[in-house]
Scaffold this active site. Structure first.
Site, PDB file in Angstrom:
ATOM      1  N   ARG A 150       0.835  -1.194   0.000  1.00 53.83           N
ATOM      2  CA  ARG A 150       0.000   0.000   0.000  1.00 53.83           C
ATOM      3  C   ARG A 150       0.869   1.244   0.000  1.00 53.83           C
ATOM      4  NH1 ARG A 150      -4.102   2.292   4.575  1.00 53.83           N
ATOM      5  NH2 ARG A 150      -4.857   4.001   3.260  1.00 53.83           N
TER       6      ARG A 150
ATOM      7  N   THR B  77       5.211  11.611  -2.006  1.00 52.38           N
ATOM      8  CA  THR B  77       6.576  11.272  -1.614  1.00 52.38           C
ATOM      9  C   THR B  77       6.996   9.927  -2.204  1.00 52.38           C
ATOM     10  OG1 THR B  77       5.756  10.352   0.470  1.00 52.38           O
ATOM     11  CG2 THR B  77       6.514  12.630   0.506  1.00 52.38           C
TER      12      THR B  77
ATOM     13  N   GLU C  68      14.512   1.602  -2.002  1.00 50.75           N
ATOM     14  CA  GLU C  68      15.548   0.966  -2.838  1.00 50.75           C
ATOM     15  C   GLU C  68      15.016   0.234  -4.056  1.00 50.75           C
ATOM     16  OE1 GLU C  68      18.890  -0.525   0.066  1.00 50.75           O
ATOM     17  OE2 GLU C  68      16.967  -0.463   1.124  1.00 50.75           O
TER      18      GLU C  68
END
Lengths: 764, 336, 124
Positions: A655, A661, A731
């Site tokens: 989610r 962001t 990442e």
């Protein structure tokens, strides 16, 4: 896996799953593209980074670095430095007090964060070209740097292994890599491969890289007496830094306070202890003054490690249908002689594809250079380059679409551990990405698309990154004025920590965001793990969730003592947080606000602290994030210049807690991947082991002009086994990027480049 | 960065006097203008001057037409202003293009014409004071020849130095046959651009033929080089904000299907901006065909001595020359 | 520096005596954010925030340069600046590195402000 690991895995399998978090479906704040709360501070220059705290009486330190890679210091001439105006002290191995070497980095138990076993400034032995040989303290940074440049050493140089290539024949089996076995196999993959009709066998090389966060590593050390220390630092792991510094100087951990609310980019380069802060603390101790030590960019290259180089072989055999009959992924990475970190490049295939037989193994060699460390998606970023390039090559060999080939090898369970996947929707990500990118319009044949002098090609690759969760503690306090304070030692280095954690806490406690304050970046706050492994957000969320539940329980019990409370007789499961208070689920108008409960109880606040348990869910399920990376490149037909012209990143990462962001994080990883693929390389001179491009002028990170428009789409499907159904996303963005670019270059030119960076000379 | 004395001069002759008065055989004072190269070198400990003479207040910031045609550019005209100046954009667009391909906007706003000419090499071993470098310390050796030399020279090298001159502006000035005017303790003189920068030879510690204490005051752009159809092509490892691996400045005039005039200069290949005189000679008077371009480029690059790290440069240079000349021919043909 | 963007790391302070210097702190007037500062927040033109003051100051300088007709490496010979295209923003802002890779957000913020300047009030 170790015995302890096997026991933990067994326990994990019998333990029930955590209750499904009902907040997973809520979206008052969570899931909203809320502007960063620290935005104003950052755009006005008000956000303070570590070197920017005003401290009275501050003096400055600079480091002198060794210029040989292995041997001993014979003489060290410091008189010119000592006589330089403004210099207060010159510290070398000859006069430095003994410091303990900080325990190596670990995330369990006592948080260690040491990155090397070298006894910095307490030995005449040199272990890498760039090792600190002196610290100079002076009134101004310029005086300190200048004096440091006047220090002269003579050395007894010894034969060193300065080249990764040279070290490969001496590669050894590390036995364990990040808690997993260094080698896994099933069947006899090599034999199956030998006899296969359809196969590819490719060797890939990736160079050393450096994080090059724009903020230079810097610290300010302020002693209070002999045994208490405040350290302003730029750290992804304040608690680890505090622990390591305390250890080095024989201090009590609770007497070391590390403050690091804003980190100007980390990417893994600020998670461990690098010598600059230890030397800063030392300088402050010796001079009795507060000291600031800011590394120059050259200094960062000399003493902060980067990513190891790698050499990897991927050999895949397939049936005509495309199903993998044999999958071999083996190779070598380097570490220094004084640290142990085999980067886990062999992880991706262990979890990505169904394979009839496989042999996946990695070796490691020792090289005389600065210790390697984690850099954005350690393992997965370089491993996916090799694996996803090889699969692309196999697709052409079989005459299959590269996405189709991958989908035909989608596993139902983890291929190596046989665990159930906690949440895997890679197929959906590929569908969304292909649609957004227009993959179906791609020309089937190689080298067939042109625009003037430019060849055009499109490529695709899978990215993946594990879900990690660190043991984390958080404190939640609800005040009598109806506001809340949430505290933990965690970090902000661009992921929007304050924003997403405030969104969560506000959602959890049913308060407006303005009434929630999130405090972080301080090692004296309840301990968070390293902001690494893309783990911080969910790790903190769970701790806050469980601490909030405790506070709610305490408020409930306070309410029980009030005979007039509408919550009398209600149990925890009967109530919910809503409208700034606690109300009955069956009669939502019955309840009290937090303020009312506390005021009636005559209390100023209610508070609870909670430390989360070990991430046993990771032992029970195969938990990963996924990406489908699509790119288009242009390759100049005469000069070989490669430019990326557009990008679509499709992500399956649980989610999404804040789309604004999150999209930035995904894009940021992709941009770093473009650098990894096309422009970046740290150059170690093989004669001296010395880095020859220790500057941003000659280490080329991507610039604006290198980055095309990047479209991001995501599945936004909650993982039932993670806090809020979310995954870390810091990442995943870099994984699969280099392969997507290499695959696009192949599609454009017919040339498969297997060594990074893909510079124009490789395409001439 | 070592301690230094900061002096200011508000005109050329006092600048020259101050430098002379503060220099000795072993310790030269330096002129300071934009500082984009000098300050960097001082911060890296490569340049260790004890005195700086700030000349930014001297009246050398004009771009003016010369009586017999041509344009005189003051040494302190900043790169961005020069590139954007209407006279330059109109008559010497090659110079404008070359400047705009260099550095970044911020650097172009600070860097001056004179400073751009005097900038030093980017060789990694030159910058690293722990490495052996004959340019930094005469006779100490050259670690680049057997080391990382991707950005290094293939033409005009010597066994003592394979450094390149990194400027883009200078490649255009070489192609345009600019004249550099200097003032020194012995008075004024002018140098043709091709004689400003040196080849390394046995004295790589010297970048230019300027005498100690000489100051560039202006650069003249000749009328004969005005309004030529031209292209500046820079090939580099990322799309912007990086030095050239190879760059080509070319200008051409075609008449009656034959090359009447051609100017060709290369960057990123030598210790000085490289005027491709061999290629020019082969191109004058012949048809502007691909075949002739390839032949001329091959002849120019024939003497190239590549090293392990820049072995791609001769081929890259040849291809870029050919590509640029083709592009120019098409442009000329289309009447642009 | 007198309205033009420069690199402060190469600027010896004493050289600039008497000149007008504007830093990020000077962009906010009476507590009100400059449009670029607002746009950077709205378009998420940053992450860690370390390069942000430089990006914003550079963008202020860049928009002024563009408005004055200053060419870039992409400007065609003799042609005046037309629209500020994405390619132009990319080239003109390439002197500001961002390791967090916020480049897309940065140029969206810049173009947002540019369009409001040109078309006035029409936020897109």
């Amino acid at each position: 896996m170790s015995i302890l690991g096997k026991v933990a895995e067994t326990i994990a399998h019998v333990m029930p799953d955590r209750d499904r978090d009902e907040l997973t479906q809520q979206h008052r704040f969570l899931g909203q593209p809320i502007n960063r709360l620290d935005g104003r501070a950052k755009v006005t220059g008000a956000a303070h980074f570590s070197a920017e705290y005003p401290v009275d009486g501050l003096v400055h330190a600079a480091i002198a670095y060794s210029t040989i890679s292995k041997g001993a210091i014979l003489t060290i001439e410091t008189s010119a430095a000592e006589q330089t105006p403004g210099v207060l002290s010159v510290i070398t191995h000859l006069n430095a007090p003994e410091m303990k070497v900080p325990s190596p980095f670990s995330v369990g138990g006592d948080p260690g964060s040491g990155t090397t076993l070298v006894k910095i400034l307490n030995t005449d032995r040199i272990s890498w070209n760039g090792q600190p040989v002196a610290v100079v303290v002076a009134d101004t940074p310029e005086q300190a740097e200048h004096a440091a440049s006047l220090i002269e050493c003579t050395y007894a140089s010894e034969h060193a292994i300065n080249s990764f290539e040279e070290s490969i024949p001496h590669a050894k089996d590390p036995k364990e890599v990040m808690g997993e076995a260094s080698q896994v196999k099933r069947g006899d993959a090599d034999a199956v491969f030998q006899n296969a009709a359809h196969r590819v066998d490719l060797t890939f090389t990736t160079p050393p890289y450096n994080h090059n966060a724009i903020e230079l590593h810097a610290a300010i050390a302020v002693w209070d007496g002999d045994d208490r220390l405040t350290l302003y630092d730029t750290s992804q792991f304040t608690v680890g830094t505090a622990s390591g510094i305390a250890e080095a100087f024989g201090l009590k951990k609770e007497n070391v306070r590390v403050l690091s609310p804003f980190v100007g980019g980390g990417f893994g380069g600020k998670g461990g202890l690098w010598p600059y802060n230890q030397l800063c603390v030392l300088a402050a101790r010796i001079t009795g003054r507060p000291v600031r030590l800011t590394l120059t960019r050259e200094g960062v290259f000399r003493i902060v490690g980067g990513r190891t180089p790698s050499q990897q072989r991927v050999a895949i055999a397939a049936a005509p249908s495309g199903k993998f009959s044999a999958f071999i992924h083996e190779g070598v990475t380097a570490q220094s002689t004084d640290n142990h970190f085999p980067e886990q490049f062999s992880f991706p295939p262990r979890h990505l594809y169904a394979m009839d037989s496989y042999r996946i193994a990695q070796m490691v060699t020792d090289v005389n250079r600065v210790a390697n460390t984690f850099m954005r998606a350690p393992g997965e970023s370089i491993g996916t380059f090799a694996v996803e390039s090889a699969i692309d090559a196999l697709a052409y060999e079989l005459g299959l679409d590269p996405i189709e080939l991958r989908m035909r090898n989608e596993p139902n369970r983890d291929p190596v551990s046989d665990h159930e996947f906690s949440s895997r929707h890679l197929r959906e990500a590929y569908r969304m990405g292909a649609d957004k990118f227009g993959w179906k319009h791609r020309a089937a044949s190689v080298g067939s698309q042109r625009d003037g002098d430019w060849f055009i090609g499109q490529g695709v690759a899978t990215g993946t990154y594990p879900v990690y969760r660190m043991v984390t503690a958080a404190r939640v306090r609800i005040n009598a004025d109806g506001t809340a304070l949430v505290q933990t030692s965690c970090q902000e280095m661009g992921m929007g920590t304050e924003t997403v954690q405030t969104q969560h806490a506000a959602e959890r406690l049913a308060l407006p965001m303005e009434k929630v304050k999130f405090d972080y970046g301080d090692s004296t706050l309840p301990a968070a793990g390293v902001a690494g492994g893309s783990s911080q957000t969910v790790s903190v969320v769970l701790a806050v969730h469980e601490a909030a539940d405790k506070v709610v329980k305490e408020l409930l019990s306070l309410a029980q003592k009030d005979s007039e409370s509408a919550l009398a007789g209600a149990r925890f499961d009967d109530i919910q947080a809503v409208n700034e208070g606690l109300f009955r689920k069956d009669h939502p108008q019955l309840g009290q606000t937090y303020a009312a409960i506390l005021q009636r109880a005559g209390k100023d606040f209610a508070e609870a602290e909670h430390k989360t348990g070990a991430p046993l869910e990771i032992l029970k399920y195969s938990m990963h994030s996924y990406a489908a990376q699509f790119c288009e490149v242009r390759v100049h037909q005469f000069t070989g210049e490669v430019r990326v012209s557009r990008w679509v990143g499709a992500f399956d990462t649980g989610r999404i807690l804040n789309p604004k962001t999150a999209v930035s994080q995904f894009r940021g990883g992709i941009v770093m991947g473009i650098g990894m693929a096309l422009t970046e390389e740290t150059m170690f001179d093989e004669r001296t082991g010395r880095i020859m491009n220790p500057s941003l002028a000659e280490y080329h990170v991507p610039v604006q002009a290198d980055v095309p428009h990047i479209d991001i789409v995501y599945t936004d499907i909650a993982d039932p086994h993670t806090p809020l159904g979310a995954h870390g996303i810091g990442e995943i963005g870099i994984t699969g990027v280099a392969a997507a670019i290499a695959n696009a270059v192949y599609h454009a030119t017919g040339k498969r480049i297997t060594s990074l960076p893909i510079t124009l000379d490789k395409l001439l | 960065m070592n301690n230094f004395t900061y002096l200011r001069a508000t005109d050329v002759s006092s600048a020259v006097s101050l430098i002379a008065a503060n220099s000795s055989q072993d310790a030269a004072a330096r002129f300071l203008a934009g500082g984009t190269n000098l300050v960097d070198l001082m911060r890296e400990g490569v340049e260790k001057t004890h005195a700086l003479v700030d000349i930014t207040r001297a009246p050398l910031s004009d771009v003016q037409e010369l009586p017999h045609g041509g344009v005189r550019v003051g040494a302190l005209v900043r790169n961005s202003h020069l590139a954007g100046h209407p006279l330059i954009r109109d008559r010497y667009s090659l110079l404008s293009q070359a400047i705009l391909n260099g550095a970044s906007a911020q650097l172009r706003n600070m860097a001056t014409t004179g400073g751009n000419i005097m900038q030093r090499t980017r060789c990694y071993y030159f910058y690293d004071t722990a490495s052996r470098c004959n340019k930094r310390a005469a006779g100490s050796g050259c670690d680049a020849i057997e080391g990382f030399n991707r950005i290094h020279a293939i033409l005009g090298t010597s066994p003592h130095c394979i450094a390149t001159h990194p400027s883009d502006m200078c490649v255009a000035l070489a192609a345009l046959d600019a004249i550099v005017n200097v003032m020194g303790p012995s008075g004024e003189r002018s140098l043709p651009f091709s004689e400003v920068h040196r080849l390394p030879g046995n004295d790589p510690q010297m970048d230019t033929n300027l005498q100690p204490g000489e100051l560039i005051t202006s650069v003249d752009l000749p009328a004969s080089a005005a309004r030529l159809s031209s292209v500046y092509r820079k090939v580099r490892d990322r799309a912007s904000y990086a030095f050239a691996l190879v760059s080509v400045a070319a200008a051409i005039k075609i008449d009656n299907g034959v090359i009447q005039e051609v100017r060709l200069a290369l960057g990123g290949v030598a210790h000085k901006p490289w005027r491709a005189t061999i290629a020019e000679q082969l191109l004058r008077g012949v048809a502007p065909t691909s075949e002739n371009f390839v032949k001329a480029a091959a002849a120019e690059l024939a003497p190239a001595i590549p090293r392990r790290g820049n072995a791609f440069k001769p081929e890259l240079a040849k291809r870029t020359i050919t590509s640029v000349l083709s592009e120019l021919t098409a442009k000329e043909g289309a009447g642009q | 520096m007198d309205g033009e963007r420069i690199n402060s790391c190469l600027a010896l302070a004493i050289q600039y005596e008497g000149r007008e210097i504007l830093t990020i702190e000077g962009l906010t007037t009476s507590g009100k954010l400059h449009p670029l500062q607002e746009a950077f927040i709205d378009q998420d033109g940053f992450q860690c925030g370390y390069c942000t003051p430089g990006q914003i100051c550079s963008a202020v300088g860049m928009l002024a340069e563009f408005g004055q007709g200053a060419p870039s490496a992409l400007t065609k010979d003799g042609v005046a600046n037309g629209e500020l295209t994405e390619a132009e923003v990319r080239e003109r802002m390439s002197g500001n590195l961002c390791r967090c890779g916020a480049y897309v957000g940065i140029r969206e913020a810049i173009q947002h402000v540019y369009r409001r300047q040109i078309y006035g009030g029409q936020a897109r």
